[in-house]
Design a protein around this motif. Structure first.
Motif, PDB file in Angstrom:
ATOM      1  N   LEU A  45    -121.927 -24.773 -26.895  1.00  0.00           N
ATOM      2  CA  LEU A  45    -120.642 -25.404 -26.602  1.00  0.00           C
ATOM      3  C   LEU A  45    -119.888 -25.717 -27.883  1.00  0.00           C
ATOM      4  CD1 LEU A  45    -118.573 -26.814 -24.739  1.00  0.00           C
ATOM      5  CD2 LEU A  45    -119.980 -28.866 -24.941  1.00  0.00           C
ATOM      6  N   GLN A  46    -120.596 -26.245 -28.876  1.00  0.00           N
ATOM      7  CA  GLN A  46    -119.942 -26.583 -30.137  1.00  0.00           C
ATOM      8  C   GLN A  46    -119.397 -25.336 -30.826  1.00  0.00           C
ATOM      9  OE1 GLN A  46    -119.272 -29.726 -31.091  1.00  0.00           O
ATOM     10  NE2 GLN A  46    -117.977 -28.694 -32.582  1.00  0.00           N
ATOM     11  N   SER A  47    -120.132 -24.244 -30.795  1.00  0.00           N
ATOM     12  CA  SER A  47    -119.623 -23.011 -31.409  1.00  0.00           C
ATOM     13  C   SER A  47    -118.429 -22.475 -30.627  1.00  0.00           C
ATOM     14  CB  SER A  47    -120.725 -21.958 -31.531  1.00  0.00           C
ATOM     15  OG  SER A  47    -121.140 -21.528 -30.269  1.00  0.00           O
ATOM     16  N   LEU A  48    -118.423 -22.681 -29.322  1.00  0.00           N
ATOM     17  CA  LEU A  48    -117.280 -22.281 -28.505  1.00  0.00           C
ATOM     18  C   LEU A  48    -116.057 -23.132 -28.848  1.00  0.00           C
ATOM     19  CD1 LEU A  48    -116.914 -20.176 -26.242  1.00  0.00           C
ATOM     20  CD2 LEU A  48    -117.306 -21.995 -24.613  1.00  0.00           C
ATOM     21  N   LEU A  49    -116.270 -24.419 -29.048  1.00  0.00           N
ATOM     22  CA  LEU A  49    -115.176 -25.311 -29.409  1.00  0.00           C
ATOM     23  C   LEU A  49    -114.656 -25.023 -30.819  1.00  0.00           C
ATOM     24  CD1 LEU A  49    -116.536 -28.690 -27.984  1.00  0.00           C
ATOM     25  CD2 LEU A  49    -114.775 -27.218 -26.997  1.00  0.00           C
ATOM     26  N   ASP A  50    -115.551 -24.602 -31.716  1.00  0.00           N
ATOM     27  CA  ASP A  50    -115.159 -24.285 -33.096  1.00  0.00           C
ATOM     28  C   ASP A  50    -114.461 -22.939 -33.208  1.00  0.00           C
ATOM     29  OD1 ASP A  50    -116.317 -26.650 -33.860  1.00  0.00           O
ATOM     30  OD2 ASP A  50    -118.169 -25.723 -34.578  1.00  0.00           O
ATOM     31  N   GLY A  51    -114.590 -22.121 -32.186  1.00  0.00           N
ATOM     32  CA  GLY A  51    -114.015 -20.780 -32.246  1.00  0.00           C
ATOM     33  C   GLY A  51    -114.905 -19.774 -32.940  1.00  0.00           C
ATOM     34  N   THR A  52    -116.169 -20.114 -33.152  1.00  0.00           N
ATOM     35  CA  THR A  52    -117.107 -19.215 -33.828  1.00  0.00           C
ATOM     36  C   THR A  52    -118.128 -18.612 -32.868  1.00  0.00           C
ATOM     37  OG1 THR A  52    -118.576 -21.061 -34.350  1.00  0.00           O
ATOM     38  CG2 THR A  52    -116.905 -20.497 -35.997  1.00  0.00           C
ATOM     39  N   ALA A  53    -117.927 -18.785 -31.581  1.00  0.00           N
ATOM     40  CA  ALA A  53    -118.915 -18.354 -30.591  1.00  0.00           C
ATOM     41  C   ALA A  53    -118.958 -16.840 -30.462  1.00  0.00           C
ATOM     42  CB  ALA A  53    -118.598 -18.961 -29.233  1.00  0.00           C
ATOM     43  N   GLU A  54    -120.130 -16.356 -30.148  1.00  0.00           N
ATOM     44  CA  GLU A  54    -120.325 -14.950 -29.831  1.00  0.00           C
ATOM     45  C   GLU A  54    -120.560 -14.854 -28.325  1.00  0.00           C
ATOM     46  OE1 GLU A  54    -123.473 -13.529 -32.275  1.00  0.00           O
ATOM     47  OE2 GLU A  54    -122.406 -13.986 -34.126  1.00  0.00           O
ATOM     48  N   CYS A  95    -110.750 -19.000 -21.610  1.00  0.00           N
ATOM     49  CA  CYS A  95    -111.402 -18.687 -22.885  1.00  0.00           C
ATOM     50  C   CYS A  95    -111.637 -17.179 -23.007  1.00  0.00           C
ATOM     51  CB  CYS A  95    -112.718 -19.450 -22.976  1.00  0.00           C
ATOM     52  SG  CYS A  95    -113.644 -19.201 -24.478  1.00  0.00           S
ATOM     53  N   LEU A  96    -112.036 -16.560 -21.916  1.00  0.00           N
ATOM     54  CA  LEU A  96    -112.254 -15.114 -21.917  1.00  0.00           C
ATOM     55  C   LEU A  96    -110.945 -14.351 -22.100  1.00  0.00           C
ATOM     56  CD1 LEU A  96    -114.521 -13.060 -21.659  1.00  0.00           C
ATOM     57  CD2 LEU A  96    -114.117 -13.035 -19.206  1.00  0.00           C
ATOM     58  N   ARG A  97    -109.871 -14.831 -21.483  1.00  0.00           N
ATOM     59  CA  ARG A  97    -108.559 -14.193 -21.679  1.00  0.00           C
ATOM     60  C   ARG A  97    -108.122 -14.273 -23.136  1.00  0.00           C
ATOM     61  NH1 ARG A  97    -107.434 -16.276 -16.474  1.00  0.00           N
ATOM     62  NH2 ARG A  97    -106.616 -18.224 -17.320  1.00  0.00           N
ATOM     63  N   ILE A  98    -108.374 -15.414 -23.763  1.00  0.00           N
ATOM     64  CA  ILE A  98    -108.031 -15.565 -25.181  1.00  0.00           C
ATOM     65  C   ILE A  98    -108.855 -14.602 -26.017  1.00  0.00           C
ATOM     66  CG2 ILE A  98    -108.162 -17.151 -27.149  1.00  0.00           C
ATOM     67  CD1 ILE A  98    -107.364 -19.389 -25.182  1.00  0.00           C
ATOM     68  N   LYS A  99    -110.118 -14.398 -25.661  1.00  0.00           N
ATOM     69  CA  LYS A  99    -110.952 -13.454 -26.411  1.00  0.00           C
ATOM     70  C   LYS A  99    -110.408 -12.034 -26.298  1.00  0.00           C
ATOM     71  CE  LYS A  99    -115.526 -11.577 -27.103  1.00  0.00           C
ATOM     72  NZ  LYS A  99    -115.156 -10.333 -27.660  1.00  0.00           N
ATOM     73  N   HIS A 100    -109.972 -11.652 -25.107  1.00  0.00           N
ATOM     74  CA  HIS A 100    -109.424 -10.307 -24.941  1.00  0.00           C
ATOM     75  C   HIS A 100    -108.114 -10.146 -25.696  1.00  0.00           C
ATOM     76  CE1 HIS A 100    -112.504  -8.930 -22.299  1.00  0.00           C
ATOM     77  NE2 HIS A 100    -112.261  -9.858 -21.385  1.00  0.00           N
ATOM     78  N   ALA A 101    -107.352 -11.210 -25.821  1.00  0.00           N
ATOM     79  CA  ALA A 101    -106.071 -11.128 -26.522  1.00  0.00           C
ATOM     80  C   ALA A 101    -106.228 -11.196 -28.038  1.00  0.00           C
ATOM     81  CB  ALA A 101    -105.150 -12.259 -26.052  1.00  0.00           C
ATOM     82  N   GLY A 106    -111.518 -18.652 -27.790  1.00  0.00           N
ATOM     83  CA  GLY A 106    -110.701 -19.796 -28.145  1.00  0.00           C
ATOM     84  C   GLY A 106    -110.407 -20.625 -26.909  1.00  0.00           C
ATOM     85  N   LEU A 107    -110.048 -21.882 -27.141  1.00  0.00           N
ATOM     86  CA  LEU A 107    -109.769 -22.799 -26.041  1.00  0.00           C
ATOM     87  C   LEU A 107    -108.506 -23.592 -26.327  1.00  0.00           C
ATOM     88  CD1 LEU A 107    -113.361 -24.184 -25.539  1.00  0.00           C
ATOM     89  CD2 LEU A 107    -112.126 -22.762 -23.932  1.00  0.00           C
ATOM     90  N   THR A 108    -107.780 -23.901 -25.278  1.00  0.00           N
ATOM     91  CA  THR A 108    -106.644 -24.799 -25.394  1.00  0.00           C
ATOM     92  C   THR A 108    -107.151 -26.225 -25.213  1.00  0.00           C
ATOM     93  OG1 THR A 108    -106.200 -24.647 -23.036  1.00  0.00           O
ATOM     94  CG2 THR A 108    -105.070 -23.068 -24.464  1.00  0.00           C
ATOM     95  N   GLY A 109    -106.295 -27.202 -25.439  1.00  0.00           N
ATOM     96  CA  GLY A 109    -106.693 -28.610 -25.328  1.00  0.00           C
ATOM     97  C   GLY A 109    -107.280 -28.986 -23.981  1.00  0.00           C
ATOM     98  N   PRO A 110    -106.560 -28.719 -22.860  1.00  0.00           N
ATOM     99  CA  PRO A 110    -107.130 -29.085 -21.555  1.00  0.00           C
ATOM    100  C   PRO A 110    -108.419 -28.320 -21.237  1.00  0.00           C
ATOM    101  CG  PRO A 110    -104.778 -28.668 -21.364  1.00  0.00           C
ATOM    102  CD  PRO A 110    -105.182 -28.281 -22.747  1.00  0.00           C
ATOM    103  N   ALA A 111    -108.507 -27.085 -21.679  1.00  0.00           N
ATOM    104  CA  ALA A 111    -109.716 -26.294 -21.426  1.00  0.00           C
ATOM    105  C   ALA A 111    -110.902 -26.870 -22.196  1.00  0.00           C
ATOM    106  CB  ALA A 111    -109.484 -24.837 -21.814  1.00  0.00           C
ATOM    107  N   ARG A 112    -110.652 -27.331 -23.401  1.00  0.00           N
ATOM    108  CA  ARG A 112    -111.730 -27.938 -24.201  1.00  0.00           C
ATOM    109  C   ARG A 112    -112.310 -29.145 -23.465  1.00  0.00           C
ATOM    110  NH1 ARG A 112    -111.506 -26.481 -29.691  1.00  0.00           N
ATOM    111  NH2 ARG A 112    -112.383 -28.454 -30.376  1.00  0.00           N
ATOM    112  N   GLU A 113    -111.430 -29.991 -22.968  1.00  0.00           N
ATOM    113  CA  GLU A 113    -111.882 -31.192 -22.266  1.00  0.00           C
ATOM    114  C   GLU A 113    -112.601 -30.842 -20.965  1.00  0.00           C
ATOM    115  OE1 GLU A 113    -111.918 -34.246 -23.550  1.00  0.00           O
ATOM    116  OE2 GLU A 113    -111.144 -33.210 -25.323  1.00  0.00           O
ATOM    117  N   ALA A 114    -112.099 -29.849 -20.252  1.00  0.00           N
ATOM    118  CA  ALA A 114    -112.719 -29.459 -18.979  1.00  0.00           C
ATOM    119  C   ALA A 114    -114.133 -28.935 -19.205  1.00  0.00           C
ATOM    120  CB  ALA A 114    -111.863 -28.406 -18.283  1.00  0.00           C
ATOM    121  N   ILE A 115    -114.316 -28.125 -20.238  1.00  0.00           N
ATOM    122  CA  ILE A 115    -115.652 -27.582 -20.504  1.00  0.00           C
ATOM    123  C   ILE A 115    -116.589 -28.679 -20.987  1.00  0.00           C
ATOM    124  CG2 ILE A 115    -116.946 -25.988 -21.975  1.00  0.00           C
ATOM    125  CD1 ILE A 115    -114.618 -24.046 -21.693  1.00  0.00           C
TER     126      ILE A 115
END
Length: 152
Positions: A45-54, A95-101, A106-115
């Motif tokens: 989760l932390q790597s996902l929030l940092d934007g470094t997730a695989e 988050c998956l849509r952001i990865k494809h783009a 990556g996550l937006t603010g509300p998505a970060r809180e939801a996850i």
């Protein structure tokens, strides 16, 4: 030759199966055992929030949220928990849509809180459930995923 009952075995991280004792299967997780299960999810989760997730970290967080959703369905009267997990599911899709783009998660603010709320709920569910209940939820998730047709 006797058949072995696969219902009473759990798969460990190293791929080996451990036998679930009947008494151990109906007691909730100890805090140490629960943390062993939750820690890799928190790290992912932390790597996902940092934007470094695989992909592996994305799948780990997603599967934790899916198991929590299945377990929540098994528990009656959890409309609030279902809403939290639905919001987390939508956030994972975003988050998956952001990865494809942008070629990275990556996550937006509300998505970060939801996850974050979804993973907190997963931890609460895990700590309040028995190993057998979580095992059954994982098997139910596997059955549900097998029913989904795979794209070729």
């Amino acid at each position: 030759m006797r058949k072995r009952n696969a219902k009473f075995r759990l798969k460990r991280r190293d791929g080996a199966y451990t036998v679930i004792t009947p008494i151990g299967a109906c007691q909730t997780y100890t805090p140490e055992r629960a943390w062993e299960i939750v820690e890799p999810v928190r790290v992912a989760l932390q790597s996902l929030l940092d934007g470094t997730a695989e992909d592996a970290q994305y799948r780990r967080v997603g599967s934790a949220l899916n198991v929590a959703a299945i377990r929540t369905e098994q528990i009656a009267g959890n409309a609030d928990a279902v809403r939290v997990l639905e919001a987390a599911s939508h956030a994972m899709l975003e988050c998956l849509r952001i990865k494809h783009a942008h070629c990275r998660y990556g996550l937006t603010g509300p998505a970060r809180e939801a996850i974050k709320e979804g993973i907190d709920l997963y931890e609460t569910i895990l700590r309040g459930s028995t190993p057998r209940q979580m095992y059954d939820a994982e098997r139910e998730l596997e059955r549900a995923l097998r029913k989904i047709p795979q794209a070729a």
